[in-house]
Write an enzyme that holds these catalytic residues in place. Structure first.
Site, PDB file in Angstrom:
ATOM      1  N   ASP A  21       4.224   2.127  -4.201  1.00 32.56           N
ATOM      2  CA  ASP A  21       3.315   2.810  -5.121  1.00 32.56           C
ATOM      3  C   ASP A  21       3.140   1.905  -6.332  1.00 32.56           C
ATOM      4  O   ASP A  21       4.096   1.682  -7.084  1.00 32.56           O
ATOM      5  CB  ASP A  21       3.916   4.160  -5.535  1.00 32.56           C
ATOM      6  CG  ASP A  21       2.960   4.976  -6.401  1.00 32.56           C
ATOM      7  OD1 ASP A  21       2.063   4.384  -7.033  1.00 32.56           O
ATOM      8  OD2 ASP A  21       3.136   6.208  -6.446  1.00 32.56           O
TER       9      ASP A  21
ATOM     10  N   ASP B 131       0.866  -1.172   0.000  1.00 32.98           N
ATOM     11  CA  ASP B 131       0.000   0.000   0.000  1.00 32.98           C
ATOM     12  C   ASP B 131       0.904   1.223   0.000  1.00 32.98           C
ATOM     13  O   ASP B 131       2.049   1.174   0.458  1.00 32.98           O
ATOM     14  CB  ASP B 131      -0.916   0.022   1.229  1.00 32.98           C
ATOM     15  CG  ASP B 131      -2.157   0.864   1.003  1.00 32.98           C
ATOM     16  OD1 ASP B 131      -3.251   0.273   0.860  1.00 32.98           O
ATOM     17  OD2 ASP B 131      -2.055   2.113   0.945  1.00 32.98           O
TER      18      ASP B 131
ATOM     19  N   ASN C 243      -6.752  -5.443  -5.578  1.00 28.37           N
ATOM     20  CA  ASN C 243      -7.732  -4.583  -4.896  1.00 28.37           C
ATOM     21  C   ASN C 243      -7.458  -3.095  -5.076  1.00 28.37           C
ATOM     22  O   ASN C 243      -8.370  -2.277  -5.010  1.00 28.37           O
ATOM     23  CB  ASN C 243      -7.717  -4.940  -3.401  1.00 28.37           C
ATOM     24  CG  ASN C 243      -8.439  -3.908  -2.555  1.00 28.37           C
ATOM     25  OD1 ASN C 243      -9.668  -3.891  -2.498  1.00 28.37           O
ATOM     26  ND2 ASN C 243      -7.687  -3.011  -1.908  1.00 28.37           N
TER      27      ASN C 243
ATOM     28  N   LYS D 256     -12.441   0.418 -14.320  1.00 28.33           N
ATOM     29  CA  LYS D 256     -13.189  -0.627 -13.614  1.00 28.33           C
ATOM     30  C   LYS D 256     -13.978  -1.509 -14.582  1.00 28.33           C
ATOM     31  O   LYS D 256     -14.175  -2.699 -14.337  1.00 28.33           O
ATOM     32  CB  LYS D 256     -14.121   0.015 -12.586  1.00 28.33           C
ATOM     33  CG  LYS D 256     -13.390   0.470 -11.348  1.00 28.33           C
ATOM     34  CD  LYS D 256     -13.033  -0.719 -10.470  1.00 28.33           C
ATOM     35  CE  LYS D 256     -11.681  -0.598  -9.868  1.00 28.33           C
ATOM     36  NZ  LYS D 256     -11.269  -1.791  -9.116  1.00 28.33           N
TER      37      LYS D 256
ATOM     38  N   VAL E 220     -19.756   0.669  -0.753  1.00 31.64           N
ATOM     39  CA  VAL E 220     -19.281   0.120   0.518  1.00 31.64           C
ATOM     40  C   VAL E 220     -18.830   1.255   1.434  1.00 31.64           C
ATOM     41  O   VAL E 220     -18.064   2.141   1.023  1.00 31.64           O
ATOM     42  CB  VAL E 220     -18.104  -0.855   0.278  1.00 31.64           C
ATOM     43  CG1 VAL E 220     -17.639  -1.460   1.592  1.00 31.64           C
ATOM     44  CG2 VAL E 220     -18.520  -1.947  -0.700  1.00 31.64           C
TER      45      VAL E 220
ATOM     46  N   TYR F   4     -11.986   6.397 -13.891  1.00 30.19           N
ATOM     47  CA  TYR F   4     -12.164   5.264 -12.960  1.00 30.19           C
ATOM     48  C   TYR F   4     -13.169   4.271 -13.559  1.00 30.19           C
ATOM     49  O   TYR F   4     -12.958   3.054 -13.517  1.00 30.19           O
ATOM     50  CB  TYR F   4     -12.648   5.811 -11.622  1.00 30.19           C
ATOM     51  CG  TYR F   4     -13.012   4.793 -10.568  1.00 30.19           C
ATOM     52  CD1 TYR F   4     -12.038   4.123  -9.833  1.00 30.19           C
ATOM     53  CD2 TYR F   4     -14.353   4.519 -10.281  1.00 30.19           C
ATOM     54  CE1 TYR F   4     -12.381   3.202  -8.845  1.00 30.19           C
ATOM     55  CE2 TYR F   4     -14.704   3.601  -9.294  1.00 30.19           C
ATOM     56  CZ  TYR F   4     -13.718   2.945  -8.580  1.00 30.19           C
ATOM     57  OH  TYR F   4     -14.069   2.037  -7.598  1.00 30.19           O
TER      58      TYR F   4
HETATM   59  N1  LIG Z   1     -15.752   1.478  -1.542  1.00 31.22           N
HETATM   60  C1  LIG Z   1     -16.646   1.252  -2.483  1.00 31.22           C
HETATM   61  O1  LIG Z   1     -17.799   1.657  -2.366  1.00 31.22           O
HETATM   62  C2  LIG Z   1     -16.282   0.477  -3.741  1.00 31.22           C
HETATM   63  C3  LIG Z   1     -17.278   0.292  -4.692  1.00 31.22           C
HETATM   64  C4  LIG Z   1     -16.998  -0.427  -5.835  1.00 31.22           C
HETATM   65  C5  LIG Z   1     -15.740  -0.948  -6.030  1.00 31.22           C
HETATM   66  N2  LIG Z   1     -14.774  -0.761  -5.097  1.00 31.22           N
HETATM   67  C6  LIG Z   1     -13.455  -1.340  -5.367  1.00 31.22           C
HETATM   68  O2  LIG Z   1     -12.976  -2.031  -4.230  1.00 31.22           O
HETATM   69  C7  LIG Z   1     -11.553  -1.873  -4.132  1.00 31.22           C
HETATM   70  C8  LIG Z   1     -11.182  -1.247  -2.804  1.00 31.22           C
HETATM   71  O3  LIG Z   1     -11.897  -0.033  -2.680  1.00 31.22           O
HETATM   72  P1  LIG Z   1     -11.769   0.922  -1.425  1.00 31.22           P
HETATM   73  O4  LIG Z   1     -13.019   1.699  -1.388  1.00 31.22           O
HETATM   74  O5  LIG Z   1     -11.303   0.191  -0.235  1.00 31.22           O
HETATM   75  O6  LIG Z   1     -10.608   1.885  -1.943  1.00 31.22           O
HETATM   76  P2  LIG Z   1      -9.759   2.950  -1.100  1.00 31.22           P
HETATM   77  O7  LIG Z   1      -9.484   4.078  -1.992  1.00 31.22           O
HETATM   78  O8  LIG Z   1     -10.421   3.243   0.192  1.00 31.22           O
HETATM   79  O9  LIG Z   1      -8.481   2.093  -0.776  1.00 31.22           O
HETATM   80  C9  LIG Z   1      -7.605   1.642  -1.740  1.00 31.22           C
HETATM   81  C10 LIG Z   1      -6.255   1.362  -1.091  1.00 31.22           C
HETATM   82  O10 LIG Z   1      -5.294   1.512  -2.126  1.00 31.22           O
HETATM   83  C11 LIG Z   1      -4.245   2.334  -1.643  1.00 31.22           C
HETATM   84  N3  LIG Z   1      -3.636   3.036  -2.771  1.00 31.22           N
HETATM   85  C12 LIG Z   1      -4.146   4.066  -3.484  1.00 31.22           C
HETATM   86  N4  LIG Z   1      -3.275   4.443  -4.438  1.00 31.22           N
HETATM   87  C13 LIG Z   1      -2.199   3.615  -4.332  1.00 31.22           C
HETATM   88  C14 LIG Z   1      -0.984   3.481  -5.047  1.00 31.22           C
HETATM   89  N5  LIG Z   1      -0.682   4.303  -6.060  1.00 31.22           N
HETATM   90  N6  LIG Z   1      -0.126   2.514  -4.684  1.00 31.22           N
HETATM   91  C15 LIG Z   1      -0.406   1.673  -3.659  1.00 31.22           C
HETATM   92  N7  LIG Z   1      -1.528   1.759  -2.937  1.00 31.22           N
HETATM   93  C16 LIG Z   1      -2.430   2.716  -3.269  1.00 31.22           C
HETATM   94  C17 LIG Z   1      -4.886   3.276  -0.653  1.00 31.22           C
HETATM   95  O11 LIG Z   1      -3.931   3.813   0.248  1.00 31.22           O
HETATM   96  C18 LIG Z   1      -5.909   2.361   0.008  1.00 31.22           C
HETATM   97  O12 LIG Z   1      -5.350   1.692   1.122  1.00 31.22           O
HETATM   98  C19 LIG Z   1     -11.144  -1.006  -5.320  1.00 31.22           C
HETATM   99  O13 LIG Z   1     -10.735  -1.840  -6.372  1.00 31.22           O
HETATM  100  C20 LIG Z   1     -12.430  -0.281  -5.684  1.00 31.22           C
HETATM  101  O14 LIG Z   1     -12.457   0.089  -7.040  1.00 31.22           O
HETATM  102  C21 LIG Z   1     -15.014  -0.040  -3.951  1.00 31.22           C
END
Ligand SMILES: NC(=O)c1ccc[n+]([C@@H]2O[C@H](COP(=O)([O-])OP(=O)(O)OC[C@H]3O[C@@H](n4cnc5c(N)ncnc54)[C@H](O)[C@@H]3O)[C@@H](O)[C@H]2O)c1
Length: 258
Positions: free
Chosen positions: A73, A46, A100, A169, A198, A165
């Site tokens: 990153d 992360d 993820n 996706k 979520v 995005y």
């Molecule tokens: N939360 C929702 O409602 C939702 C809905 C549909 C899909 N999703 C999908 O579920 C997955 C997780 O979503 P989330 O809401 O927990 O996302 P988030 O943005 O809260 O977390 C993503 C994680 O990725 C890390 N991150 C971001 N950029 C980075 C980089 N360049 N290098 C390394 N790490 C990096 C962040 O620090 C974070 O810990 C994603 O694939 C998202 O598209 C989430």
């Protein structure tokens, strides 16, 4: 049932090696914690150092093995692939990969430049294929594997405000379907898990307003809000041997929104 039931324990996940991208917070953190609770050997990367360190501490406090983690990153594919190789050298070949990582930062059509577009793809699309490329030789050695790619229902319900995005996706199902035949020959399964809306800390802080609350009520069939753990449960199932004949599919966890 309003409260979250206890996590099911999958015997096949005990000791299983798991790599998660973006595992430091949000849904990724719930996935990392859920695998740790199974007794799996978990690694994650992360960009967020302090959130990652806190998660690792919490997992140990709960009595589980410390996860392997590194600040990385994922836009730097060399660094991502090195992290996977270094983690595998310590934990063993990965049997499970969870793609993820993502960032749903908002942007308008007018504001997007070629550089911004490439940057969004570098977080939201590109890392998944290269992570798969890194773990597949180890899965072939093991004789099995499970790749779980996090998709989204956002683009499917015409969610707006994040066209880049949405593009990234929508490509997740293509990645899943496009590799399933090739990987399946070696009993490596690949599936998409598509969450609805979520309630991560980030979503609640940045995007959940009165209109959002109304939208949840109007669109979900179920009254409760989706939590990161609800997504982790589906990921656990797909990673386990209980899902041994599931591949090439999209599994949606959205309380019936779509
Ligand atoms: N939360 C929702 O409602 C939702 C809905 C549909 C899909 N999703 C999908 O579920 C997955 C997780 O979503 P989330 O809401 O927990 O996302 P988030 O943005 O809260 O977390 C993503 C994680 O990725 C890390 N991150 C971001 N950029 C980075 C980089 N360049 N290098 C390394 N790490 C990096 C962040 O620090 C974070 O810990 C994603 O694939 C998202 O598209 C989430």
């Amino acid at each position: 049932m309003k409260d979250s039931p206890q996590l099911s324990i999958y015997p096949s996940l005990k000791g299983r090696t798991v790599f998660v991208t973006g595992g430091g917070s949000g849904i990724g953190a719930a996935i990392v914690a859920a695998f740790a609770a199974q007794g799996a050997r978990v690694a994650f990367v992360d960009i967020a150092e302090s959130a990652s360190a806190t998660l690792a501490e919490q997992i140990v406090e709960q009595g589980h093995a410390a996860p392997w983690w590194r600040t990385c990153d994922v836009r730097d594919i060399g660094a991502l692939q090195k992290a996977i190789a270094d983690a595998a050298a310590e934990l063993g070949d990965f049997a499970v990969l969870v793609n993820n990582v993502a960032s749903d930062d908002r942007h308008t059509l007018e504001s997007v430049t070629p550089d911004y577009y490439d940057n969004r793809m570098a977080i939201n699309e590109r890392p998944a294929l290269f992570a798969i490329q890194s773990v597949v030789p180890g899965m072939r050695r093991l004789g099995f594997g499970s790749v779980v790619n996090l998709g989204s229902t956002g683009w499917q319900t015409k969610g707006s405000g994040y066209p880049c995005y949405a593009i990234a996706k929508s490509s997740v199902n293509g990645l899943t379907r496009g590799l399933a035949v090739e990987l399946g020959k070696d009993r490596i399964r690949i599936n998409t898990v598509s969450p609805g809306w979520v309630m991560t800390d980030r979503q609640v802080t940045l995007w959940l307003d009165d209109e959002g609350e109304q939208s949840l009520k109007r669109n979900q069939c179920l009254p409760d809000k989706l939590l990161p753990e609800d997504i982790a449960r589906m990921v656990l199932f797909l990673a386990s041997d209980d899902a041994k004949m599931c591949t090439a599919q999209e599994f949606t966890v959205d309380a019936g929104w779509t």
